[in-house]
Structure formats: structure tokens, C-alpha cells
Enzyme design. Sequence first.
Site: not given
Length: 468
Positions: A117, A448
Site C-alpha cells: 500500500g 500463598h
Amino acid sequence: MVPTAENFDLVIIGGGPAGYAAALYGASAGLHIALIERARLGGTCLHVGCIPAKELLETAAVHRTVRRAGEFGIDAGPPSVNFGVTQARKQQIIDQLTTGLTGLLKRRTVTLFDGTGTLHPGRVVRVSGGASGEVELTGDHVLLASGSVPRTIPGFEVDGRFVVTSDELLSLQTLPATAVVIGGGAIGCEFASMMADLGTEVTVLEALPKILPGCDDDITKLVARAFSKRGIEVRTGVTVTGHTPGEKTTVVALGDGQSIETELVVVSVGRRPLSETLGLEGTAVEVTERGHVVVDERCRTAEPGVYAAGDLIATPALAHVGFAEGMLVVKDVLGEDPLPIAYDRVPWCIYCHPEVAFAGLSEEAAKEAGYDVVTAKHRYGGNGRAMIVGDNEGMVKIIAERNADGGAGQILGVHMVGPWVTEQLGQAYLAVNWEATAAEVAQFIQPHPTMSEVFGEAAMALTGRSLH
């Protein structure tokens, strides 16, 4: 006579991250969009960048894991590498993602054109040289997103045998016994790490005083130390002048008169914008000496209705930044008055081993910007999850503005190095971009056992009270 297609709301030149993000995002908002790509949809990231590089790095990670399997009570034996299988798997992933992207664009009714293009006055875009033939399009708006190509350096012409760039390296069927990587930035360190894990003897040459420029010094030092332990030689402050090929190896000449014999030279000195294919004659689009298209904070060029984004402009050359710029352009086209991108706060991820991830200012950059700062560092060495996976080298460093009382205020940057930090950066990125304070972040509970606890511990340390 060149056939003229119908007018589009937005014509996009380039099908990489910035271009296809704008196409998908704009189409979902109801815009009539044309997308022009001269090679393969997905651009550098999908075909010769993020995706193939990380696939090879994952192969290296699997090799490391198998090599250490005995530590977990798994008797696997010494691993060997069939790099042809690795490359086939890499291509399968690329092909699957390309097919998926193509299908998604078609389902969003984006009109695809195959070819190059070029932009002409009046927002006329001509397509040529591809399967779509000679076509002339017009657009109410045009986005230039033609991407980039690897930079090269004098004396190291790419021949695919002794000298390669990232484009060629990612398609090698066998790895060399020795390699010299010219450039110690993110891409160079990723390639060095991958090859070293798979058995190549690697030397990294960097002209600057340190590898990974832009990273916090504490992070860089840890990576350099980890590389050294794995046998990767890193030479900083060195230049190269050329190479002399032999029958099976080539000799790289250094600026100080020394030389290195190697089977392969990987030129990894960044990428340059691919702006020379865009035409632009007769338009007001400006291009710098380095090839970047000049834009404002909303990616608008000096030509009315014409935008530019991605590697084509002088912003961080990251796929996710391209995504953000493509969406920013669509919002501006729609008149939504979008906020400019905070480029100094975007997330960065480097997938070498150990991994590096950061958002916001380093300690050095914060001081240079005039901030009085306070920092905290917490290491992965005592983190339960990191110990379980057998990869606990690294740290999280938080840089915050110093309050008048001497305590930590707004978080300016978070820099991480260690296991899986590219997957842990999300909450740090949000903290930096929401301008959170250390005290605010320290309130949040980290699950945890996870590696993300290290970030939480560093934030708590900035408040003057730490847990571990």
C-alpha cells in the site's frame, strides 16, 4: 485503468500488531475497514519476533528442566536437542495463530488486500504487487502501520551462513557450536540465553557500558552474573569493525584489535522503521532521518486524517504498544477524545533466563528526572514457590517518591528479575499507572505460596514494616 474500490472509514497499511489491532477494534465498533498487507498477517511479532522467539526460549526452558530432572527424583537422562522438531513446532504455532487471525478479521468483515500500500494526496491508497492486483482505495481516515525490519551494521552483510539477523536465526534448522551476538539489548540477550541453554558457546558484544540498557542497574547486574554462571561471556564497551570468513568459521574483528573466531554472528542491534515503501510524495506526512513517521500524542501525522502507529513511529517497539496505539487511533477516529499513551509507564518483558520485567522509571531514571526516591528490594531466594520450582535467583525492586516525612509515597517504577516475572508484572504495572502509593499496595493480600508474594514483600518493606 486502475479499479477503484468503495470508500472506507479507515484504510490500514500493514497487518502487524498496530494494524490488525486497529482493524479488529475498529470493526467491532462498526467501522468499515480495509487492511492491506504485502507479506503475512501478524507482522514481525507473529512471524519473526515475539512468537517464534518465545517458542525457542520455551524449548530452552524445557531443556533446562529435563537436565535438572534428577533433583526432583525423575531419572530422565541427559537431554539432546532435535532442533528440526523444535522448528516444526514453532511453525505449527505460527500457522495456527495466523489462521486464527485471518479468520477473526474476516468474521469482523474487515476487507483484506494482498499487496503493497502507498499513500497519495487526498487519502488515496494504491495497492500493487500482490494477489489483489492493482487497486485504488479511498478512506475517510488512513493508518500507516508498515512495521520494521532488522537493522544491520557495516562490515556484517547478512549472508544467512556466517551472518544472520533475528529473521534468519529464528529459522535455523541446526544450532552452531559457537556464536557471537552483536548487541546486548533485549533481543540479543534472549537469543544468547536460548542458544547457551541448548549447547552453543555464546559471546555477547555490547558497545554500551552495560547490557539491557534502560533496565535498572541492580537488575542488569544480576542478569550479567547469571549469564556468567551459565558460561555466556559478556563484553561491554566494545565495538566491532568487520569479519573475515573462512571455510567453516569467521573471525570477528573488535575495535580494540582483538578478534573472536565463531561459527555464527548474530546481528542484534535493533530494528528500523519500514517507511520507504509508503510513497508519501505530495502528502504532508513527515519522516525523520532515522525513518520514523512524525506523529503527535494521538498518533496523528501532519496530513489531515492520516495516522501512524507501531514500529513506524518513535515509540517503544513492543507489540502490546502497537495494540494500544491501534486502539487509540480508532478512538480518535470515533471522536472519543482518548487519553494519550503514557509511554514512560508501559510494561516491558524480556524472556531471557533469568526473565526481566519492568514498568515505570528505574532508580537512575527517576533521579535524573529530579525525584527524591526511596527503594526496596526483596529477593526470590527465600520464596517458597520459587524454591519448589527450583528457580529462586532474582529480585523485585520498587522505586517510590520520598515523602516529606522521609517515607515512601507514589510508586514510580517496579523492576523485576527472576522466575516467571513476565507473568507477575501485571499488578506492578497497575500500581505504577494508577499512581498508587507504597502503603496502598502493601494493603493487598498476596496468595500463598506464589512468586507474587515477593512484590508484596517489597511494597511492605517500603512502609517500614516487613513480614519476612
